[in-house]
Scaffold this active site. Structure first.
Site, PDB file in Angstrom:
ATOM      1  N   GLY A 199       0.678  -1.025  -0.140  1.00 51.99           N
ATOM      2  CA  GLY A 199       0.024   0.109  -0.118  1.00 51.99           C
ATOM      3  C   GLY A 199       0.686   1.152   0.032  1.00 51.99           C
ATOM      4  O   GLY A 199       0.275   2.392  -0.132  1.00 51.99           O
TER       5      GLY A 199
ATOM      6  N   GLU B 200       3.964  -6.567   2.058  1.00 51.40           N
ATOM      7  CA  GLU B 200       3.492  -6.969   0.632  1.00 51.40           C
ATOM      8  C   GLU B 200       3.610  -5.754  -0.360  1.00 51.40           C
ATOM      9  O   GLU B 200       2.494  -5.622  -0.813  1.00 51.40           O
ATOM     10  CB  GLU B 200       2.167  -7.597   0.461  1.00 51.40           C
ATOM     11  CG  GLU B 200       2.188  -8.775   1.489  1.00 51.40           C
ATOM     12  CD  GLU B 200       0.679  -9.357   1.509  1.00 51.40           C
ATOM     13  OE1 GLU B 200      -0.382  -8.497   0.995  1.00 51.40           O
ATOM     14  OE2 GLU B 200       0.502 -10.349   1.937  1.00 51.40           O
TER      15      GLU B 200
ATOM     16  N   CYS C 294     -11.633   3.198 -29.522  1.00 51.37           N
ATOM     17  CA  CYS C 294     -12.832   3.840 -30.204  1.00 51.37           C
ATOM     18  C   CYS C 294     -13.631   4.248 -28.774  1.00 51.37           C
ATOM     19  O   CYS C 294     -14.575   3.691 -28.614  1.00 51.37           O
ATOM     20  CB  CYS C 294     -13.506   2.977 -31.058  1.00 51.37           C
ATOM     21  SG  CYS C 294     -12.581   2.841 -32.597  1.00 51.37           S
ATOM     22  N   GLU C 295     -13.253   4.977 -27.954  1.00 51.42           N
ATOM     23  CA  GLU C 295     -13.778   5.468 -26.676  1.00 51.42           C
ATOM     24  C   GLU C 295     -13.290   6.966 -26.565  1.00 51.42           C
ATOM     25  O   GLU C 295     -12.320   7.119 -26.406  1.00 51.42           O
ATOM     26  CB  GLU C 295     -13.329   4.513 -25.509  1.00 51.42           C
ATOM     27  CG  GLU C 295     -13.890   2.936 -25.838  1.00 51.42           C
ATOM     28  CD  GLU C 295     -14.730   2.728 -24.628  1.00 51.42           C
ATOM     29  OE1 GLU C 295     -15.327   3.482 -23.845  1.00 51.42           O
ATOM     30  OE2 GLU C 295     -14.984   1.457 -24.708  1.00 51.42           O
TER      31      GLU C 295
ATOM     32  N   TYR D  55       0.624  -1.956 -11.978  1.00 42.01           N
ATOM     33  CA  TYR D  55      -0.702  -1.870 -12.306  1.00 42.01           C
ATOM     34  C   TYR D  55      -0.785  -1.159 -13.909  1.00 42.01           C
ATOM     35  O   TYR D  55      -1.926  -0.588 -14.144  1.00 42.01           O
ATOM     36  CB  TYR D  55      -1.469  -1.072 -11.460  1.00 42.01           C
ATOM     37  CG  TYR D  55      -1.332  -1.737 -10.063  1.00 42.01           C
ATOM     38  CD1 TYR D  55      -1.678  -3.005  -9.714  1.00 42.01           C
ATOM     39  CD2 TYR D  55      -0.553  -1.031  -8.956  1.00 42.01           C
ATOM     40  CE1 TYR D  55      -1.674  -3.652  -8.502  1.00 42.01           C
ATOM     41  CE2 TYR D  55      -0.464  -1.608  -7.840  1.00 42.01           C
ATOM     42  CZ  TYR D  55      -0.785  -2.828  -7.559  1.00 42.01           C
ATOM     43  OH  TYR D  55      -0.740  -3.471  -6.150  1.00 42.01           O
TER      44      TYR D  55
END
Ligand code: LLP
Length: 418
Positions: free
Chosen positions: A239, A275, A345-346, A373
């Site tokens: 985190g 982690e 196409c967005e 990510y």
């Protein structure tokens, strides 16, 4: 600190000129710096050196085999959330005995595989899952090492999509039900309680929420001890945030100092597992992309590039800000404000809005902080192949994932029978 910097107007990763790499490998392409990954991993490992500890890199942040392999060579542990991630760890030379298995939806075959390879610990996220683990372990005639992932109801003060430690989240077992869950473990034959696990969210930029969560976990540790339930390990999750724009997150050393200070006041001798994902891989990677066209309409200038939300989803999904830089600075080009957009196409396929850039068509750009990510969240939307991934090591590089081809993309699909 990372190893991406300009020299004579050219962006380098360690001692590799990125423009050369991009032209040879092709774009879009992710580039990771080995020295940066190693540096970030060691920063955590040495920060906790005064305690018995294990750095379990969060595979979900960047699961490339080359990345996992270089961390395994450092002796890293791993945090996984699926059997697929477990197989990656094994393929990369990682040790299952240093691997912790989290995640809310573990299937029976996944639990069985984890137990067969000797997983260090399964983090339990519900009592139904605990019963399933016990059932699988009974079938395999073994005892499954488990920790209860508790949800401490602490606000991580981060984007709501990546806050996991509040009661509204699907993660972990409610704090006030944790004791009961440990009692249930005691009553089951094929599970044994190893530790307590807690992960409250991601991209956390203040120490406070970590401290609050740990204080709560320690009250549980006391209660368990009073009940005669032995705990050997505390898994404090990941985190720790990174700098994308102007955030000022604590360093791994500051984070560890705060944790160790609290633990030292405490009488219990436990191993600390952490982690971290993003804080190791995030700023160790960048995404290279080619400017296909510049387009100007009445309201906007667009730089249309060959990486889009299919390649890097974070801006579209979390409105995340990533720095965008040209690979070579060119004073001769006029600077303008551009929306840097991809091929999808967005309308939401935007990597960055209103970025001041001095670029022309066919220039190369770099999108920073794309080691975590990023490649892992990419897709084949619009049947565009996933980007290549490359690890730079000093003045060398190795392609650790090839560009995905049309054959890769349709493998497993079929036409209808005649
Ligand atoms: N441990 C557990 C149980 C986790 O769920 C996570 C991340 C980590 C460790 C690693 O967290 P880190 O140190 O990387 O913050 N896709 C989002 C982030 C999702 C994080 C999910 N869990 C993003 O792009 O911001």
């Amino acid at each position: 600190m990372d190893h991406f910097e300009y020299r004579d107007g050219q962006l380098y990763a360690e001692n590799v000129k990125l423009a050369d790499l991009a032209r040879q490998v092709g774009t879009p392409c992710y580039v990771y710096s080995r020295a940066t990954l190693e540096r970030h991993w060691h920063a955590f490992d040495s920060a906790f050196s005064e305690m018995r500890h294990l750095v379990c890199y969060a595979v979900k942040s960047n699961a490339n085999l080359g990345v996992l392999n270089l961390l395994a060579r450092l002796g890293s542990g791993f945090d996984i959330v699926s059997v697929g991630e477990l197989e990656r760890v094994i393929l990369a030379g990682g040790d299952p005995e240093k691997t912790i298995y989290s995640g809310v939806a573990k299937k029976e075959h996944e639990i069985a595989r984890a137990l067969e390879v000797g997983i260090r610990c399964i983090n339990i996220e519900s009592t139904a899952e605990l019963e399933r683990v016990n059932k699988v372990a009974t079938r395999l005639n073994c005892v499954a090492p488990v920790s209860v992932r508790v949800n401490p109801d602490v606000d991580a003060k981060t984007h709501p999509y990546i806050a996991t430690g509040l009661n509204q989240a699907k993660f972990g077992i409610q704090f006030d039900e944790a004791l009961e869950t440990y009692q249930l473990i005691q009553s089951l034959q094929h599970v044994s309680s190893e530790g307590i696990a807690c992960h409250i969210g991601s991209q956390i930029t203040e120490i406070g929420p970590f401290v609050d969560a740990l204080e709560k976990v320690l009250t549980l540790l006391d209660d368990l001890s009073t009940q005669g339930i032995q705990i050997h390990e505390l898994d404090l999750g990941g985190g720790l945030g990174i700098r994308y724009q102007d955030e000022q997150p604590p360093s791994p050393a500051e984070y560890a100092a705060a944790i160790c200070k609290i633990l030292k006041r405490h009488k219990w001798e436990v191993q600390i597992n952490i982690e971290p994902g993003r804080a190791i891989s995030g700023n160790a990677g960048i995404l290279l992309s080619n400017v296909e066209y510049l387009k100007h309409n009445r309201e906007k200038n667009f730089a249309i590039v060959d990486a889009g939300m299919n390649t890097l989803l974070r801006p579209a999904l979390y409105q995340a800000w990533h720095e965008i830089l040209p690979l070579q600075t060119a004073e001769t080009r006029p600077a303008a404000l551009y929306d840097v957009v991809g091929p999808i196409c967005e309308t939401g396929d935007v990597l960055g809005s209103d970025r001041k850039l001095a670029i022309a068509a066919d220039d190369l750009i770099a999108i920073r902080s794309a080691g975590a990510y990023s490649a892992v969240m990419s897709s084949n939307y619009n049947t565009l192949g996933r980007a290549a991934e490359v690890i730079v090591d000093d003045d060398q590089w190795i392609v650790t994932r090839q560009h995905e081809t049309i054959n890769d993309m349709v493998a497993g699909e079929s036409l209808l029978p005649d």
